[in-house]
Design a protein around this motif. Sequence first.
Motif, PDB file in Angstrom:
ATOM      1  N   MET A   1       0.840  -1.213   0.000  1.00 24.57           N
ATOM      2  CA  MET A   1       0.000   0.000   0.000  1.00 24.57           C
ATOM      3  C   MET A   1       0.875   1.263   0.000  1.00 24.57           C
ATOM      4  SD  MET A   1      -2.962  -1.323  -0.199  1.00 24.57           S
ATOM      5  CE  MET A   1      -3.636  -2.977   0.049  1.00 24.57           C
ATOM      6  N   HIS A   2       0.230   2.424  -0.262  1.00 21.33           N
ATOM      7  CA  HIS A   2       1.002   3.651  -0.481  1.00 21.33           C
ATOM      8  C   HIS A   2       1.862   4.031   0.718  1.00 21.33           C
ATOM      9  CE1 HIS A   2      -2.530   5.272   1.679  1.00 21.33           C
ATOM     10  NE2 HIS A   2      -1.660   6.155   2.121  1.00 21.33           N
ATOM     11  N   ASP A   3       1.475   3.560   1.915  1.00 22.97           N
ATOM     12  CA  ASP A   3       2.289   3.884   3.082  1.00 22.97           C
ATOM     13  C   ASP A   3       2.944   2.647   3.682  1.00 22.97           C
ATOM     14  OD1 ASP A   3       0.026   2.695   4.002  1.00 22.97           O
ATOM     15  OD2 ASP A   3      -0.604   4.340   5.298  1.00 22.97           O
ATOM     16  N   GLY A   4       2.941   1.557   2.918  1.00 19.78           N
ATOM     17  CA  GLY A   4       3.609   0.344   3.374  1.00 19.78           C
ATOM     18  C   GLY A   4       3.048  -0.192   4.685  1.00 19.78           C
ATOM     19  N   ARG A   5       1.751  -0.046   4.897  1.00 20.73           N
ATOM     20  CA  ARG A   5       1.194  -0.413   6.204  1.00 20.73           C
ATOM     21  C   ARG A   5       1.067  -1.923   6.414  1.00 20.73           C
ATOM     22  NH1 ARG A   5      -4.462   2.116   6.767  1.00 20.73           N
ATOM     23  NH2 ARG A   5      -3.515   3.864   5.659  1.00 20.73           N
ATOM     24  N   PHE A   6       0.969  -2.692   5.342  1.00 20.20           N
ATOM     25  CA  PHE A   6       0.831  -4.142   5.510  1.00 20.20           C
ATOM     26  C   PHE A   6       2.124  -4.837   5.124  1.00 20.20           C
ATOM     27  CE2 PHE A   6      -3.737  -3.147   4.228  1.00 20.20           C
ATOM     28  CZ  PHE A   6      -4.167  -3.037   5.555  1.00 20.20           C
ATOM     29  N   THR A   7       2.601  -5.726   6.010  1.00 16.94           N
ATOM     30  CA  THR A   7       3.852  -6.412   5.674  1.00 16.94           C
ATOM     31  C   THR A   7       3.621  -7.752   4.984  1.00 16.94           C
ATOM     32  OG1 THR A   7       3.866  -7.070   7.971  1.00 16.94           O
ATOM     33  CG2 THR A   7       5.447  -5.396   7.343  1.00 16.94           C
ATOM     34  N   THR A   8       2.429  -8.311   5.093  1.00 18.29           N
ATOM     35  CA  THR A   8       2.210  -9.607   4.445  1.00 18.29           C
ATOM     36  C   THR A   8       0.964  -9.549   3.560  1.00 18.29           C
ATOM     37  OG1 THR A   8       0.767 -10.404   6.214  1.00 18.29           O
ATOM     38  CG2 THR A   8       3.132 -10.852   6.453  1.00 18.29           C
ATOM     39  N   LEU A   9       0.885 -10.509   2.648  1.00 12.24           N
ATOM     40  CA  LEU A   9      -0.292 -10.585   1.784  1.00 12.24           C
ATOM     41  C   LEU A   9      -1.514 -11.038   2.591  1.00 12.24           C
ATOM     42  CD1 LEU A   9       1.333 -12.031  -1.437  1.00 12.24           C
ATOM     43  CD2 LEU A   9       0.426  -9.721  -1.088  1.00 12.24           C
ATOM     44  N   GLU A  10      -1.269 -11.804   3.646  1.00 10.19           N
ATOM     45  CA  GLU A  10      -2.377 -12.207   4.522  1.00 10.19           C
ATOM     46  C   GLU A  10      -3.064 -10.958   5.070  1.00 10.19           C
ATOM     47  OE1 GLU A  10       0.462 -13.801   4.418  1.00 10.19           O
ATOM     48  OE2 GLU A  10      -0.140 -15.883   4.054  1.00 10.19           O
ATOM     49  N   GLU A  11      -2.249  -9.988   5.511  1.00 12.19           N
ATOM     50  CA  GLU A  11      -2.837  -8.749   6.047  1.00 12.19           C
ATOM     51  C   GLU A  11      -3.632  -8.016   4.970  1.00 12.19           C
ATOM     52  OE1 GLU A  11      -0.100  -6.122   8.376  1.00 12.19           O
ATOM     53  OE2 GLU A  11       1.218  -7.867   8.293  1.00 12.19           O
ATOM     54  N   VAL A  12      -3.106  -8.034   3.735  1.00 14.26           N
ATOM     55  CA  VAL A  12      -3.817  -7.361   2.636  1.00 14.26           C
ATOM     56  C   VAL A  12      -5.183  -8.009   2.435  1.00 14.26           C
ATOM     57  CG1 VAL A  12      -3.842  -6.900   0.148  1.00 14.26           C
ATOM     58  CG2 VAL A  12      -1.709  -6.628   1.442  1.00 14.26           C
ATOM     59  N   LEU A  13      -5.198  -9.345   2.393  1.00  8.98           N
ATOM     60  CA  LEU A  13      -6.468 -10.046   2.170  1.00  8.98           C
ATOM     61  C   LEU A  13      -7.424  -9.837   3.351  1.00  8.98           C
ATOM     62  CD1 LEU A  13      -7.231 -11.699  -0.359  1.00  8.98           C
ATOM     63  CD2 LEU A  13      -4.806 -11.329  -0.192  1.00  8.98           C
ATOM     64  N   ASP A  14      -6.866  -9.815   4.568  1.00  9.18           N
ATOM     65  CA  ASP A  14      -7.722  -9.546   5.736  1.00  9.18           C
ATOM     66  C   ASP A  14      -8.341  -8.155   5.611  1.00  9.18           C
ATOM     67  OD1 ASP A  14      -7.162 -11.985   6.782  1.00  9.18           O
ATOM     68  OD2 ASP A  14      -5.663 -11.275   8.227  1.00  9.18           O
ATOM     69  N   HIS A  15      -7.546  -7.223   5.088  1.00 11.55           N
ATOM     70  CA  HIS A  15      -8.088  -5.875   4.895  1.00 11.55           C
ATOM     71  C   HIS A  15      -9.316  -5.918   3.997  1.00 11.55           C
ATOM     72  CE1 HIS A  15      -8.728  -1.792   3.542  1.00 11.55           C
ATOM     73  NE2 HIS A  15      -8.525  -2.194   2.301  1.00 11.55           N
ATOM     74  N   TYR A  16      -9.181  -6.560   2.829  1.00  9.27           N
ATOM     75  CA  TYR A  16     -10.316  -6.575   1.899  1.00  9.27           C
ATOM     76  C   TYR A  16     -11.516  -7.332   2.484  1.00  9.27           C
ATOM     77  CZ  TYR A  16      -7.575  -4.464  -1.828  1.00  9.27           C
ATOM     78  OH  TYR A  16      -6.835  -3.591  -2.587  1.00  9.27           O
ATOM     79  N   ALA A  17     -11.227  -8.395   3.267  1.00  8.09           N
ATOM     80  CA  ALA A  17     -12.322  -9.205   3.799  1.00  8.09           C
ATOM     81  C   ALA A  17     -13.021  -8.521   4.975  1.00  8.09           C
ATOM     82  CB  ALA A  17     -11.801 -10.572   4.225  1.00  8.09           C
ATOM     83  N   SER A  18     -12.233  -7.892   5.859  1.00 11.50           N
ATOM     84  CA  SER A  18     -12.884  -7.388   7.074  1.00 11.50           C
ATOM     85  C   SER A  18     -12.385  -6.030   7.560  1.00 11.50           C
ATOM     86  CB  SER A  18     -12.716  -8.418   8.193  1.00 11.50           C
ATOM     87  OG  SER A  18     -11.355  -8.769   8.306  1.00 11.50           O
ATOM     88  N   GLY A  19     -11.473  -5.390   6.821  1.00  7.92           N
ATOM     89  CA  GLY A  19     -10.925  -4.137   7.341  1.00  7.92           C
ATOM     90  C   GLY A  19     -11.357  -2.887   6.575  1.00  7.92           C
TER      91      GLY A  19
END
Length: 512
Positions: free
Chosen positions: A274-292
Amino acid sequence: MENKTKLLLASALIFIISVSFRQADEPALFTIPSNFPKPTYDFSKNPLTKEGIELGKTLFYDAALSKDNSISCGSCHQQSAGFTQHGHALSHGVGDHFTKRNSMPLANLAWGNSFGWDGGVHDLDLFAVSPITNPVEMDESLANVLEKLRYSSNYPQLFEKAFGTDEINTERFLKALSQFMLTMVSANSRYDKYMRYEGVELSPAEIQGMEIFKEKCSSCHSGQLFTDFKLRNNGLKLARNDDTGRFEVTQADEDKFKFKVPSLRNLTSTAPYMHDGRFTTLEEVLDHYASGVENSPTLDPILKQNGTLGIALTTDEKQKIITFLKTLDDDDFLNNNRFSESSGFSEFKPAKKDFFAEVVDLKTVSPQTKATLQQSLAAYLKIKNALVKKNTDLVAKETESFLAVLQKMDKTKLTPSQKDFFDKINEKLAFDGDHIIEGKPFYDHQSDHFGDFSKSFYLMMASFKPNKTTLYYYYCSNSAQNWVSDKANESNSALLNNKCGSVQMKTILPKL
Ligand code: HEC
Ligand code: HEC
């Protein structure tokens, strides 16, 4: 059948286009991968030539483009990290200032129609002005850069080869950089080979992941470039630094928090995300789309369908998407010498000064500190040798021993200001050391961090030189030599004798 006809037509088109970039007997400088659309970049206004690309590459890796000659484009766009800045959520530039955003991967730029996270620049040829002049990136003026190049020993000749005369001007400078960047095409992942029927099969899990991806993600990450190049708000929670994205360019409320949909190639190497590098793993990215996903007036409508926020994804679906995304990793691209810094550390030359001898001579420090310095120097030389041998396991091992030696430094006899200095340097060495070890599979990456490591280490060694009020630190960007000296004018002779391509940097170190 219909697909086959399309494929045939596409390959005919590609053949025609690639031929037009081909010089007699030379391999094509730019080829459109057969699974890619037509590029958007207008090559007729900046025809690629071998010499132009070569010049662009030299510029890309030259720290002379920054104010204190310490940062090159390649410092924030590292090949082994998919041309992002490895290990940095927010990239950092001159004077270790942090920028507001995560460095963007550079690949397939010929297909882009706007550049930067906020899409603020529409012409690739103009983009380089922004990092060069940005105070937290390279903090230099274009006029100064051009002056440095004009007075360098190598550039007038390189410009002549590329453009016919040795005139160095803004347009030529920017076009050469573009020429190099345009050649950075990433299209050899397993996914690409699968799409082009090049004998690569994807596993059932990867195919399932691809199907789920198409259904749930490809409305924005669309096509073979995995982006529709639009600016959208994907519902990230407001960040600390209040980056409003596209709004900063247009000042229009409907553009608040919109960022460019990024391509998803080489994700394994480009973390954090992300533009500010907030997620270090792809799991976090997917969690974002699913519930964040957070609601806001500008949240993309795709992410709030039927009154539900985000994208419904089961744990299994998330994993399968990640499995699919990894098929977009392109090792050819990450290791291709065409894009690598040519005079890297494989040609590492020893420091100009024999620091070992100088340390032996030191009379001003305690025997224990002196012993530590000697040991750390010996350990440092081992890292260097391991790098030359390209033995990355050994590099990591030697770096660990180096850091262990430093821990033993006896600081009891240092004055408070000396102690402060050493604490800072040790922190920096530990930081770069960790990155050397962490980058174990990537020789390039280890070498990059070793460059920073050398600087700190030389400063530390040099600070023990007795009776000197000022020390100059020299950085030879072309031959990867660094040294410390008490003579202010050594850079001139260095320019003449060591063929340093660019002006040297001097950092003045107060006497401790
Ligand atoms: C201090 C780190 C840093 C340096 C040095 C740097 N960049 Fe970048 N680069 C970034 C960041 C951060 C972004 C995202 C910028 C934004 O959105 O505001 C970026 C974005 C880009 C993009 C846009 C990519 C896209 O897909 O939209 C290009 C092109 C680029 N940089 C080229 C260069 C060139 C050429 C140089 C050298 C002249 C350079 N960069 C130097 C950090 C850096
Ligand atoms: C509504 C459009 C949209 C949809 C749908 C969408 N994305 Fe994104 N994606 C974006 C935008 C915009 C960004 C950049 C946001 C930012 O950095 O502020 C992004 C960023 C990312 C990144 C970070 C890439 C990088 O280089 O930092 C990944 C990974 C990603 N998306 C994966 C996915 C996956 C997987 C899906 C499906 C589950 C998906 N996206 C669905 C718009 C979308």
